[in-house]
Scaffold this motif. Structure first.
Motif, PDB file in Angstrom:
ATOM      1  N   ARG A 120       0.818  -1.211   0.000  1.00 52.52           N
ATOM      2  CA  ARG A 120       0.000   0.000   0.000  1.00 52.52           C
ATOM      3  C   ARG A 120       0.854   1.266   0.000  1.00 52.52           C
ATOM      4  O   ARG A 120       0.353   2.369   0.227  1.00 52.52           O
ATOM      5  N   GLU A 121       2.164   1.066  -0.216  1.00 53.61           N
ATOM      6  CA  GLU A 121       3.114   2.174  -0.325  1.00 53.61           C
ATOM      7  C   GLU A 121       3.133   3.037   0.935  1.00 53.61           C
ATOM      8  O   GLU A 121       3.143   4.264   0.875  1.00 53.61           O
ATOM      9  N   ASP A 122       3.134   2.356   2.083  1.00 52.92           N
ATOM     10  CA  ASP A 122       3.231   3.038   3.374  1.00 52.92           C
ATOM     11  C   ASP A 122       4.181   2.233   4.261  1.00 52.92           C
ATOM     12  O   ASP A 122       3.769   1.604   5.234  1.00 52.92           O
ATOM     13  N   VAL A 123       5.458   2.255   3.886  1.00 55.18           N
ATOM     14  CA  VAL A 123       6.460   1.455   4.581  1.00 55.18           C
ATOM     15  C   VAL A 123       6.544   1.818   6.056  1.00 55.18           C
ATOM     16  O   VAL A 123       6.731   0.958   6.916  1.00 55.18           O
ATOM     17  N   ALA A 124       6.388   3.104   6.379  1.00 55.65           N
ATOM     18  CA  ALA A 124       6.481   3.537   7.773  1.00 55.65           C
ATOM     19  C   ALA A 124       5.419   2.869   8.641  1.00 55.65           C
ATOM     20  O   ALA A 124       5.676   2.512   9.802  1.00 55.65           O
ATOM     21  N   LEU A 125       4.224   2.676   8.084  1.00 55.92           N
ATOM     22  CA  LEU A 125       3.161   2.006   8.834  1.00 55.92           C
ATOM     23  C   LEU A 125       3.551   0.560   9.133  1.00 55.92           C
ATOM     24  O   LEU A 125       3.336   0.065  10.244  1.00 55.92           O
ATOM     25  N   GLY A 126       4.156  -0.091   8.149  1.00 59.35           N
ATOM     26  CA  GLY A 126       4.602  -1.466   8.364  1.00 59.35           C
ATOM     27  C   GLY A 126       5.657  -1.567   9.438  1.00 59.35           C
ATOM     28  O   GLY A 126       5.666  -2.524  10.233  1.00 59.35           O
ATOM     29  N   GLU A 127       6.560  -0.598   9.504  1.00 64.03           N
ATOM     30  CA  GLU A 127       7.607  -0.625  10.523  1.00 64.03           C
ATOM     31  C   GLU A 127       7.023  -0.467  11.923  1.00 64.03           C
ATOM     32  O   GLU A 127       7.543  -1.031  12.886  1.00 64.03           O
ATOM     33  N   LEU A 128       5.946   0.297  12.047  1.00 67.51           N
ATOM     34  CA  LEU A 128       5.310   0.465  13.354  1.00 67.51           C
ATOM     35  C   LEU A 128       4.798  -0.865  13.908  1.00 67.51           C
ATOM     36  O   LEU A 128       4.785  -1.080  15.118  1.00 67.51           O
ATOM     37  N   PHE A 129       4.378  -1.754  13.010  1.00 61.36           N
ATOM     38  CA  PHE A 129       3.788  -3.018  13.438  1.00 61.36           C
ATOM     39  C   PHE A 129       4.686  -4.223  13.155  1.00 61.36           C
ATOM     40  O   PHE A 129       4.272  -5.362  13.357  1.00 61.36           O
ATOM     41  N   ALA A 130       5.912  -3.975  12.728  1.00 60.78           N
ATOM     42  CA  ALA A 130       6.808  -5.077  12.377  1.00 60.78           C
ATOM     43  C   ALA A 130       7.126  -5.958  13.585  1.00 60.78           C
ATOM     44  O   ALA A 130       7.383  -7.155  13.441  1.00 60.78           O
ATOM     45  N   GLY A 131       7.123  -5.404  14.776  1.00 56.39           N
ATOM     46  CA  GLY A 131       7.406  -6.168  15.984  1.00 56.39           C
ATOM     47  C   GLY A 131       6.176  -6.520  16.784  1.00 56.39           C
ATOM     48  O   GLY A 131       6.282  -6.865  17.967  1.00 56.39           O
ATOM     49  N   TRP A 132       5.018  -6.452  16.153  1.00 53.04           N
ATOM     50  CA  TRP A 132       3.750  -6.702  16.845  1.00 53.04           C
ATOM     51  C   TRP A 132       3.523  -8.200  17.031  1.00 53.04           C
ATOM     52  O   TRP A 132       3.566  -8.962  16.071  1.00 53.04           O
ATOM     53  N   GLY A 133       3.307  -8.624  18.266  1.00 50.79           N
ATOM     54  CA  GLY A 133       2.949 -10.014  18.482  1.00 50.79           C
ATOM     55  C   GLY A 133       3.756 -10.692  19.573  1.00 50.79           C
ATOM     56  O   GLY A 133       4.520 -10.057  20.308  1.00 50.79           O
ATOM     57  N   ILE A 134       3.584 -11.990  19.665  1.00 48.35           N
ATOM     58  CA  ILE A 134       4.213 -12.814  20.690  1.00 48.35           C
ATOM     59  C   ILE A 134       5.326 -13.630  20.028  1.00 48.35           C
ATOM     60  O   ILE A 134       5.064 -14.360  19.067  1.00 48.35           O
ATOM     61  N   PRO A 135       6.558 -13.520  20.498  1.00 49.90           N
ATOM     62  CA  PRO A 135       7.647 -14.303  19.897  1.00 49.90           C
ATOM     63  C   PRO A 135       7.337 -15.797  19.927  1.00 49.90           C
ATOM     64  O   PRO A 135       6.732 -16.308  20.874  1.00 49.90           O
ATOM     65  N   THR A 136       7.770 -16.479  18.900  1.00 47.31           N
ATOM     66  CA  THR A 136       7.452 -17.898  18.742  1.00 47.31           C
ATOM     67  C   THR A 136       7.797 -18.746  19.966  1.00 47.31           C
ATOM     68  O   THR A 136       6.951 -19.524  20.429  1.00 47.31           O
TER      69      THR A 136
END
Length: 255
Positions: A120-136
């Motif tokens: 969606r051409e919004d790389v900054a948005l992806g970086e905000l959520f790149a670490g979202w979640g529970i590590p495996t």
């Protein structure tokens, strides 16, 4: 697939959210029959859908519908994430609706947040959520402690050593894909070689901790390893820190 590997388990895969967009029990039955599946995975991917330009985001009241599918199919239903892990509260709710297999697909592998944001051409948005979640590793250990749930460990698994750690943490099965992508582009022989190396590495890890078989590996005591070199105290590089299994507990023999 069946013609070439008749004994290999085949898992169908549908987005759970599609149960709110016209997919029903009959659709799931058709999907299973189409590929002769041994199980049907329903993936839970709210973050991915939220970041997709065309994402489906109506996740309301899915649990009863997942329960209807689990009760109505002749094969098991697997609930899985796609890179953010599954929390114990979610796992318990799924179990209460008839789902007994959960693939944690935790944080540490492919980032669909980055991929969809790039689309969606919004790389900054992806970086905000790149670490979202529970590590495996954490997701595996948390869910393995719950009664009535069999855990599949995936998300950032890259080697036979990672497989050994996932099994020792409580996974019944382990899934990985990224290590086979480059060999698959090369040729079939390269894929076979990658698989054989994975198995050989797993066996070495088991040998080093004295585990005769997978059941014994799952009983090994776990030792928490600090995320730095034990020899010089220097921090490891950022790439190693980001790997989900680099600083987790690992199987080891007691002194």
């Amino acid at each position: 697939m069946r013609a070439h590997a008749p004994t290999v388990p085949v898992i169908g895969n549908l987005g759970a959210v599609q149960l709110n967009y016209g997919c029903d029990l009959d659709s799931c039955r058709e999907a299973v029959a189409m590929v002769g599946a041994d199980a049907l995975a329903l993936h839970l991917n709210p973050l991915q859908e939220a970041l997709q330009p065309e994402g489906d985001v109506d996740f309301s009241d899915l649990l009863p519908k997942i329960g209807d599918v689990a009760a109505g199919l002749d094969v098991p239903v697997i609930a899985k994430e796609v890179g953010s892990g599954i929390a114990p509260s979610t796992a318990r709710a799924l179990r209460d609706h008839g789902v007994t297999w959960i693939d944690v697909a935790g944080l540490g592998g492919t980032s669909w947040a980055r991929i969809e944001a790039a689309r969606r051409e919004d790389v900054a948005l992806g970086e905000l959520f790149a670490g979202w979640g529970i590590p495996t590793p954490q997701a595996i250990r948390d869910l393995a402690a719950l009664d009535g749930i069999a855990v599949i460990g995936s998300g950032g698994v890259r080697s036979g050593v990672d497989v050994a750690k996932a099994l020792a943490l409580g996974a019944e099965l382990v899934g990985l894909a990224q290590p086979f992508l480059a060999p698959a582009i090369e040729n079939a022989d390269a894929v076979v070689e990658a698989i054989e190396r994975l198995v050989r590495t797993l066996r070495i890890a088991m040998f080093c901790v004295g585990a005769r078989d997978l059941a014994a590996l799952r009983q090994m005591p776990l030792v928490a390893r600090a995320p730095w070199s034990p020899f010089d105290g220097a921090p490891v590089n950022a790439h190693t820190i980001s790997h989900p299994f680099s600083s987790t507990s690992q199987p080891g023999t007691e002194p």
